[in-house]
Design an enzyme around this catalytic site. Structure first.
Site, mmCIF file in Angstrom:
data_model
loop_
_atom_site.group_PDB
_atom_site.id
_atom_site.type_symbol
_atom_site.label_atom_id
_atom_site.label_comp_id
_atom_site.label_asym_id
_atom_site.label_seq_id
_atom_site.Cartn_x
_atom_site.Cartn_y
_atom_site.Cartn_z
ATOM 1 N N THR B 149 53.600 -22.429 -90.584
ATOM 2 C CA THR B 149 53.834 -22.909 -89.218
ATOM 3 C C THR B 149 55.259 -23.436 -89.032
ATOM 4 O O THR B 149 55.817 -24.041 -89.924
ATOM 5 C CB THR B 149 52.846 -24.046 -88.915
ATOM 6 N N GLY B 188 51.533 -29.181 -95.462
ATOM 7 C CA GLY B 188 50.937 -30.187 -96.338
ATOM 8 C C GLY B 188 51.554 -30.159 -97.724
ATOM 9 O O GLY B 188 51.756 -29.084 -98.298
ATOM 10 N N GLU B 454 45.301 -20.276 -87.963
ATOM 11 C CA GLU B 454 43.992 -20.657 -87.415
ATOM 12 C C GLU B 454 44.216 -21.626 -86.268
ATOM 13 O O GLU B 454 43.975 -22.819 -86.388
ATOM 14 C CB GLU B 454 43.151 -21.363 -88.473
#
Lengths: 707, 707
Positions: B149, B188, B454
């Site tokens: 992302t 993350g 997602e």
């Protein structure tokens, strides 16, 4: 590789374009939102205060997200001190300081002094007690809290365990917490701040007779040292869920046979003689009636809360580009996707309706107050029902709309810097807890010895159901489905929908696609729904289903609101120019249509939604289709006005405190700037490296070396 | 005054009574929940691990709520180091450590290494790259993250801006972030932890041809000093909304012409020659197909998440007494109020269904994996549709159910010590963001160069709609409403409901009160709803309404789930004894009935809900009444089993970390104990007193003195 387009520069271009596309006179609509009569003055008053506060370094918000709760509490007290200093420096009126507290929007403990402790004291204190303390309280010479809820009791005030036993020998009350569960709990400003409190305790007369809950003024902390006085165990109840209301020191208190003088009973409406006889209130009904209506500001607060979420989400959706390429060769602005804007534009509608409806409610409270002061309690029951239903409706809606706003922003909505999460966390207790508007917009507050806990929403729904059935039975003598109306007594606004059952010739409206251009159809449908669901409920009372209470309450309240929205639409021409009246009229209509949409289960169940199939031959078998198309169409029509309509709320960037909802549209630059302040980013190598990450990796590398 | 009853002692009495009233063999149901085949062994494995962790002081949770995010991150790294130490000390298998990470439930950064970085690497790396790094990665000799992302791009992967330009002269790729908005974001473990990453970047060939996103291994930090390597700007993206996922260092990264060797391209399925020619993958479809299915664990995770909320809320409602007096002369336990238990018992049902459904999905992924490894991609499209719809369904449901649980606890639900707020904050991103199960229950992960973000739920709904229309058109040649089916090819499980349109003689079920005792009626109704709504959608495609996508996706997915629940009910007799099978069967039936209830708008709209009026003469005009009564009745029947059914989830107090949901029922004592730890309570007089409270009050007292 050629770099044709920089999305972060595009942000400002898109926002400017959207802003200039707005066809309405934004300041005119803004003034309308701030007040129908003197909106311009009220907005400028607010603007001046925002200017002062946003430039004061103490009111800087950039470190808040990195602070502990303890730091936030301490900051909150510093803000409080500064606010009252500024009042002196700036010569702010009482109204100004109320506005200042509202725009600061920090859940300051002093808010509980202002909206709970002081009003309860002023209304219930005897003249003697009043003259002793009122100036000290008004000038914050002491700081108070209002101790009602206990660890194990909220909703059912009559079961509170704390006792106030009268001792005639010494003319004292003994305040006592007999059990752990009688500990006063959730009390705002009690944890570390308040010096005094008004405590709800069961009055026990000599001989042991329990007279139920009454109010007593009790000192909690020393005025010299701020230490907790003997016999009290007092502290803060700890962090709230989702890190909400971090600034407020909600507290607990246990009392161990604490004695207070007889004069400290708040005995304007009920007291005891020196010998310990109960003196009944001269105006029992007045006392009963004067419920703590902190509820009065709740509709307005919900409106402005939704307004904040809507402003942020719509601004970000205006500058965020994602997915398909649009006519300009760039990815489309996300606000242009119908699946997104049919979720966001209705937020504007609910904000506009609740702000205006809140004003009407305030006027209602004005009238109620005038009535009460002359002993007229006739409006009380109606106001109770109306506000019970509205409390549930607006808090449920507000919470849901904030989450819709947050979710519409995609992944970034989950960043704390987006700002909507904070709004959500602080607004959430509106659903379950005493309604404590952080913005202190409650102008009118009443209270009594029968204070009502504003408990879980479904308790309030029960109040609406009871009133609806009572009104229904007032019309029909028996519960039989087909009996004729007994009387046609004038119906109150909250039961006006029952008129539809009085005339057998009245029938629900026929629906066709054109129905959805008229507010009247939607209003009538929602009133029919209320009438039929109350009728159904009355028929099936002996075997109720578990959700009937909620359904009836929602239906009755929405019928009431819909009728008010109808009035609001009619009066628009008198307060706005043609173009603005037309656009705001569409906003109001959208509120009605989305309410109809959310009521479809009831409408379909009771046969109110038998739409003519559309098309010839009909292509659709779905009777709800025309409504859905009308909503989508209306949202599309309002889309070019979305930035103007949200700008009209008049929020400064300082107030919104959202990187994604910045006025200039430069969301990504703002987010980048905020992120640099994150404490983890202040050192290049985290201290966790030597302590944990390095040992973990060294162990792994050793294992690989052994292979 | 006599003290007849101590509510805090009553807590334990009430819990014991409720626990002994349960008629089911709780351990048998618990084993069933943990696995159909070897549940007992799996549960005892888990119990042993929980025992070790809950007794290790490092895993104490009592200070978490008072910690800053920085402290929580550092603690998380310490836990990670300790977990892998414990693996060595305790001799834990790989499965054991997965269970350990799952019960710790802290959103540890290492989770991203395990579920995103490592699987992507393993599946996509060339054999050379694999042999160089796989052991280092498996043993945590390096720690990785997965950079997909970007600041302004998530949903639409094809628009990612980061470039990887091939330079044939040096056989290198140059990784570059051309704009602010191309900054990798939300990654993350990137913020402060990872040494390496797999980055998604557009492959640019010599001459400038853009080949779209591909994957590259890039080192981020020094293995000696942990400093960020030159050309990278890396940091943490700051706090998350609602203080969720505080432990995870979601990060950002900008690349300034960073060169990496050609070998670092993950080129198992696509690569470039030394000269810079694109080598197409040998199995293009396989590459396309291997989407990152972190989705596989999501249904199970949703089930266990709802299970936690349900356990807490039902335990507290069992010991909380409020309101009316019951037959024992005490206030009633709140769980006995139908308006409350009709909201809570369905949470048990959804937890039971999702846990079991998740297992079925995992078996499906097993089969898909076997197929893919032999080049069979036939199951891929079906799995994609199924998981798209399920992701939306379970995340939306899970979030809503947690909030229902929180709200059911009244005011105390807003205390952080209640624990449900934390569950909510951590689960919330499931609605908008990449599905990253903190519990690492994703057993099967596939990935490819066409990785799918997602994204927001409504993007996934679009996938379901598209597939549904494709299946519909596969049956009907034209879009005309009345055309005959062209073929009756075998229907896949996700489009099995379309069989109802194939036979003109098939008609929807007639409804009567007895209908709701049979799962079959509910399943058939939900399948009819899916069939008719897809039919409607196909007819009206040229003028779609804005909510059609969501409605169709929900209907199709719920029809699929309902059919699976039907199978689950049928197989219960083979895995549980009679009594337990009967009770769990009722739990499953409740799932179906509440799904029908939440689908009423569709069912009523399409004429599927024309119930016979009940009673003779009929007292009710509401066709939904029999369903509502059946749901309330079923909840009432299951009420005595509620503690047993939630005990069967097997959560320890350490895992739930909730003062209100303690196993022994002593909620108020637990809450009291937790509150004493609040940092504000560690000093009697707050430091805000001298700084702010005292000056405020002194000023006020001076003003009063002047009067």
């Amino acid at each position: 590789m050629a770099q044709v387009h920089d999305p972060s520069k595009q942000n400002a271009v898109d926002m400017n374009k959207a802003r200039s596309a707005t066809s309405i006179d934004t300041p005119a609509v803004r003034d309308f939102l701030y007040s129908k009569s003197n909106g311009s003055a009220r907005w400028h008053q607010r603007e001046r205060i925002v200017e002062v506060l946003s430039k004061d370094p103490l009111f800087d918000k950039s470190k808040k997200l990195f602070s502990t709760r303890k730091e936030l509490y301490i900051r909150g007290q510093a803000l409080t001190k500064r606010l009252y200093e500024l009042q002196e420096i700036q010569g702010w009126s009482e109204e100004d300081i109320t506005v200042a507290l509202s725009v600061v929007d920090e859940g300051l403990s002093i808010g509980l002094h202002n909206v709970a402790f002081e009003p309860v004291f002023r209304i219930q204190a005897s003249p003697e007690l009043f003259s002793k303390y009122s100036e000290l309280i008004a000038n914050k010479g002491i700081v108070g809290c209002y101790l009602q809820t206990e660890l194990a009791h909220g909703t059912n005030v009559s079961r509170l365990e704390t006792t106030a036993t009268y001792l005639p020998d010494t003319r004292e009350f003994e305040i006592h917490s007999p059990t752990l569960t009688s500990t006063k709990w959730w009390i705002g400003a009690l944890g570390k701040t308040a010096t005094h409190g008004v405590v709800q305790a069961k009055l026990i007369l000599p001989g042991g007779k329990d007279m139920g809950p009454h109010l007593f003024l009790i000192q909690l902390r020393s005025l010299d040292t701020h230490k907790v006085l003997p016999g009290r165990i007092i502290g803060d109840i700890g962090p709230k869920a989702l890190a909400g209301f971090a600034t407020t020191d909600n507290g607990f208190a246990r009392f161990d046979h604490v004695r207070i003088p007889k004069e400290n009973m708040l005995s304007k409406f009920a007291g005891v003689t020196d010998e310990g006889k109960y003196v009944t209130p001269p105006h029992a009904k007045l006392s009963y009636g004067g419920m703590l209506y902190i509820r009065s500001g709740m509709v307005t607060t919900a409106g402005w809360t939704i307004a904040k979420g809507a402003t942020v989400a719509i601004r970000y959706a205006t500058v965020r580009r994602q997915g398909e390429l649009g006519p300009d060769g760039l990815e489309r602005q996300t606000i242009t996707y119908p699946s997104l804007h049919v979720r966001l534009v209705p937020l504007i509608a609910r904000a506009y309706v609740f702000v205006e409806l809140g004003r009407a409610l305030t006027r209602g409270f004005d009238s109620l107050a005038r009535g009460l002061s002359s002993g007229d309690t006739s409006q009380l029951a109606e106001m109770h029902v109306m506000t019970s239903g509205l409390k549930v409706l607006v808090s449920t809606t507000g919470i849901q709309d904030l989450e819709t706003a947050r979710r519409s922003m995609g992944g970034h909505g989950y960043s704390a810097f987006a700002g909507v999460g904070r709004m959500y966390a602080d607004y959430l207790p509106a659903a379950t807890y005493a309604y404590l508007p952080s913005s202190l917009q409650a102008d009118f507050i009443y209270c009594s010895s029968e204070l009502r806990y504003e408990g879980e929403n479904f308790v309030l729904d029960g109040q609406v159901l009871r009133a609806a059935l009572k009104a229904f039975r007032g019309i029909f003598a028996s519960e039989s489905a087909s009996s004729s109306p007994v009387k046609a007594s004038p119906l109150s606004p909250t039961s006006h929908y029952l008129r539809l059952l009085l005339d057998k010739d009245l029938v629900p409206p026929e629906l066709n696609p054109a129905s959805w251009t008229q507010a009247g159809t939607a209003i009538l449908l929602l009133e029919w729904r209320a009438a039929l669901i109350v009728h159904e409920c009355a028929q099936t009372l002996k075997e109720p289903d578990a959700t009937a209470t909620q359904r009836v309450s929602r239906a009755v309240t929405e019928a009431f609101v819909a009728a008010r929205v109808g009035e609001m639409i009619e009066s628009l021409g008198t307060v706005l120019k043609e173009r603005e009246a037309k656009i705001v009229g569409k906003v109001y209509l959208l509120y009605l249509l989305t309410t109809v949409e959310s009521s479809l289960v009831d409408l379909l169940s009771f046969g109110l939604f038998r739409a003519t199939p559309t098309g010839n031959p009909p292509r659709s078998r779905d009777p709800t289709r025309a409504l859905r198309l009308a909503i989508a169409g209306l949202c599309g029509e309002l889309l070019p006005e979305a930035i103007g309509l949200t700008d009209a709320f008049g929020f400064s960037d300082w107030e919104l405190d959202s990187a994604l909802g910045v006025y200039d549209g430069k969301a990504y630059e703002a987010l980048w700037a905020r992120v640099q302040e994150e404490p983890l980013n202040q050192t290049e190598v985290t201290e966790a490296y030597e302590a944990s990450i390095k040992p973990l990796m060294m162990r792994g590398r050793k294992m690989v070396a052994k292979l």
